[in-house]
Design an enzyme around this catalytic site. Structure first.
Site, PDB file in Angstrom:
ATOM      1  N   ASP A 446     -54.595  31.532  95.987  1.00 57.91           N
ATOM      2  CA  ASP A 446     -54.358  30.558  94.924  1.00 57.91           C
ATOM      3  C   ASP A 446     -53.816  29.263  95.549  1.00 57.91           C
ATOM      4  O   ASP A 446     -52.941  29.305  96.419  1.00 57.91           O
ATOM      5  CB  ASP A 446     -53.352  31.116  93.918  1.00 57.91           C
ATOM      6  CG  ASP A 446     -53.237  30.231  92.699  1.00 57.91           C
ATOM      7  OD1 ASP A 446     -54.015  30.430  91.762  1.00 57.91           O
ATOM      8  OD2 ASP A 446     -52.380  29.332  92.693  1.00 57.91           O
ATOM      9  N   ILE A 447     -54.344  28.121  95.112  1.00 57.67           N
ATOM     10  CA  ILE A 447     -53.882  26.817  95.604  1.00 57.67           C
ATOM     11  C   ILE A 447     -52.540  26.501  94.952  1.00 57.67           C
ATOM     12  O   ILE A 447     -52.409  26.556  93.721  1.00 57.67           O
ATOM     13  CB  ILE A 447     -54.911  25.723  95.296  1.00 57.67           C
ATOM     14  CG1 ILE A 447     -56.274  26.079  95.925  1.00 57.67           C
ATOM     15  CG2 ILE A 447     -54.445  24.373  95.806  1.00 57.67           C
ATOM     16  CD1 ILE A 447     -57.364  25.096  95.585  1.00 57.67           C
ATOM     17  N   GLU A 489     -58.154  27.678  90.002  1.00 52.06           N
ATOM     18  CA  GLU A 489     -57.866  27.459  91.420  1.00 52.06           C
ATOM     19  C   GLU A 489     -57.643  28.778  92.162  1.00 52.06           C
ATOM     20  O   GLU A 489     -57.126  28.757  93.271  1.00 52.06           O
ATOM     21  CB  GLU A 489     -56.641  26.551  91.559  1.00 52.06           C
ATOM     22  CG  GLU A 489     -55.320  27.177  91.131  1.00 52.06           C
ATOM     23  CD  GLU A 489     -55.048  27.040  89.647  1.00 52.06           C
ATOM     24  OE1 GLU A 489     -53.909  27.255  89.235  1.00 52.06           O
ATOM     25  OE2 GLU A 489     -55.981  26.717  88.881  1.00 52.06           O
TER      26      GLU A 489
END
Length: 614
Positions: A446-447, A489
């Site tokens: 996950d960003i 994301e």
């Protein structure tokens, strides 16, 4: 004086006629409005093709009397009926026709209703980027509405549904919370809002909250809910029961809901119920029934995909060409029959001629007939060959387009990675192909602070970051690894035939590459980081109890959330579960951090001095 009286009488008659015409037009408009409201009331129970003729009559009359709002509503209703029955091509064109008329009308409420109908179709077609753009437009228009307008609740509901379809469950929950705070009197809208909130709670794994919301739905809104809402209620109730571990009750609920989907067009609900039944039967150890419903789920999914992407234009053209060709052949046969009759008559006339003349004439006629027959036969073969060639070409084109559509349905349009549909269609085969004493590593990535990038630089810049991030993942992984854009994301990396130690090196390489990579956003260099959680499959949660791959995926997701909670820019990997007795998986997942502190879950991390928060 008589002339003036005549003029005065004529003017009075003209005024009376105009007044009578105006009253007639007003009465006609009221009649059309009443007929339209009655039709809408009749259609509340569901979509019916039988209502299309009456709908078109009302649209024609409304267009005659310039009632453009009714015209727009009738177009949207017919487009929704076509959408429900799989005619996406005409439904899309009718939605855009209504959208053009709404823009000309310059009415914010009509514009919002039309855009929400378009968003419903875009979500049905899985074009989530289009739906997101229309949602942004609806939000901008909604700022001009009054604070107590129930359309604002509609907007929040569709914002939540868009986030739900894209996998952003927390954002969906946030929008629903905002929607619940707005004034609302419409029971059907309240029912939809409550049901969507229950679905989001299920996606977040909070089955207790979901069951509470479903109980409230059943008590308050079951009588006003339409068929689709009742099916979604049954599906959500069965799913929450399955999450609660009550597998037998979940099977009973799912079977009841599945019976309601037969002989209907609700293929998506039918597919979800079949998949749920397969999972429930597998949990109770009835693998034969689980395999049966998994097979039915696969067939339903194929039918659903075929329904969305099947375009029969080329087939209709081929059928038209074939019918036209058959008509030409029939006309030619009639013409030849007429000529044969003329030849017979001519021969009868020449019977009184001399024998020699009859013989030569007969020979000439037969030769002519033979030439005509050969020519006709040649033309017939030529037309048939041409038709077969055209049919073969059209068939090849249809096959190529279907293959292209299938590839698109398995690919994320923004990053070019595989999507969830592809993952769910291939993961079982990868699990079955796993060699003994080899692991598959499920890795959730996950960003960090991605929402801040969207809020600061805009969604277009966020899309560029997602594309660059996907390129980094491709460079840091093997060709045999499976990369999936999980939603928003969040990404999923599946690495077969890999040990936990090798996985640590891969995720550390990914973390460093992302941290060092200069993301260019609107001409500026932005530094991004990512958080990673992973877990191996197979994973033993006790001496004889093995976690399923779905459970391993949830453990990897729990590691991801722990990495974000600890520091971000960190990876946390689950090495093993050491327990003297079997541990219930739901308890293990719910008490993940506590089990890590107790040592029942052994983890590794890139963050030195890791301390698990309470």
């Amino acid at each position: 004086m008589s002339w003036l009286k005549g003029c005065w009488c004529y003017c009075m008659l003209l005024i009376a006629y105009e007044a009578h015409s105006a009253d007639t037009v007003t009465q006609q408009k009221q009649t059309i409005s009443a007929a339209f409201e009655q039709l809408k009331f009749q259609m509340k129970s569901g979509y019916e093709l039988s209502s299309l003729p009456q709908l078109r009559v009302i649209r024609s009359q409304a267009a005659h009397y310039a009632q453009r709002e009714i015209v727009i509503h009738t177009i949207l209703i017919e487009a929704s009926i076509r959408q429900h029955f799989g005619d996406y091509k005409h439904s899309l064109s009718m939605h855009y026709e209504a959208l053009d008329m709404a823009e000309q009308l310059n009415n914010p409420r009509i514009m919002v209703k039309t855009l929400l109908a378009v968003i419903d179709l875009e979500l049905d077609l899985e074009r989530f980027d289009h739906a997101a753009r229309y949602i942004n437009r609806v939000v901008q228009i909604g700022n001009s509405l009054q604070s107590g307008d129930e359309l604002l609740v509609h907007i929040k509901l569709w914002q939540a549904r868009t986030h739900l379809e894209r996998g952003s469950f927390r954002q969906a929950q946030h929008e629903l919370d905002l929607g619940r705070k707005l004034p609302l009197e419409d029971k059907r809208l309240s029912a939809e809002l409550l049901l969507t909130e229950a679905q989001v709670a299920l996606k977040l794994g909070d089955y207790l909250l979901s069951q509470t919301l479903l109980s409230e739905f059943s008590a308050k809104y079951m009588l006003v809910a339409d068929t689709k809402a009742k099916l979604n209620y049954q599906l959500a109730l069965a799913a929450s029961t399955l999450q609660a571990g009550m597998f037998t009750e979940a099977i009973t609920l799912a079977m009841t809901g599945l019976d309601q989907t037969f002989h209907t067009r609700y293929l998506e609900e039918q597919s979800s119920l079949q998949r749920l039944l397969a999972s429930a039967f597998a949990q109770v150890g009835n693998y034969q029934q689980a395999h049966l419903y998994l097979k039915r789920y696969s067939l339903t999914e194929r039918a659903l995909d075929q329904q969305k992407r099947n375009n029969k234009v080329l087939q209709l053209e081929a059928q038209y060409a074939l019918a036209h060709q058959q008509q030409q052949v029939s006309l030619l046969e009639k013409d030849n029959t007429l000529k044969a009759q003329q030849i017979v008559q001519h021969r009868q006339v020449l019977e009184n001629s001399k024998l020699t003349q009859q013989r030569w004439l007969l020979i000439g006629v037969l030769c002519a007939a033979a030439i005509v027959f050969v020519y006709w036969r040649w033309q017939n073969i030529r037309y048939t060959t041409r038709l077969e060639t055209q049919v073969a070409q059209r068939t090849a084109e249809l096959k190529e387009r279907n293959e292209r559509l299938q590839a698109l349905s398995f690919t994320d349009s923004l990053t070019g990675l595989n999507n969830r549909h592809y993952f769910f269609s291939t993961i079982d085969s990868q699990i079955n192909a796993l060699k003994p004493k080899h692991d598959i590593i499920f890795c959730m990535i996950d960003i960090d602070h991605f929402k801040r990038i969207n809020d600061t630089y805009g969604h277009a810049a966020g899309d560029l970051v997602l594309q660059s991030f996907a390129d980094i993942l491709k460079q840091c992984t093997r060709s045999s690894d499976l990369l999936v854009r999980w939603g928003g994301e969040e990404f999923l990396l599946v690495m077969p035939d890999m040990s936990t130690r090798d996985a640590q090196e891969v995720v550390e390489r990914i973390r460093q590459q992302v941290e060092r990579f200069p993301f260019i956003v609107n001409g500026e260099t932005v530094q991004c980081t990512c958080s990673i959680g992973f877990a191996p499959y197979p994973l033993m949660t006790g001496e004889f109890k093995q976690a399923s791959w779905e459970q391993v995926l949830e453990l990897a997701d729990s590691g991801l959330y722990l990495a974000k909670e600890v520091n971000r820019n960190t990876w946390i990997g689950l090495d093993s579960v050491s327990a003297s007795e079997p541990i219930d998986f739901d308890y293990l997942l719910k008490n993940y951090k506590e089990q890590v502190r107790l040592g029942s879950i052994v983890i590794s991390s890139s963050y030195e001095g890791l301390q698990v928060p309470v």
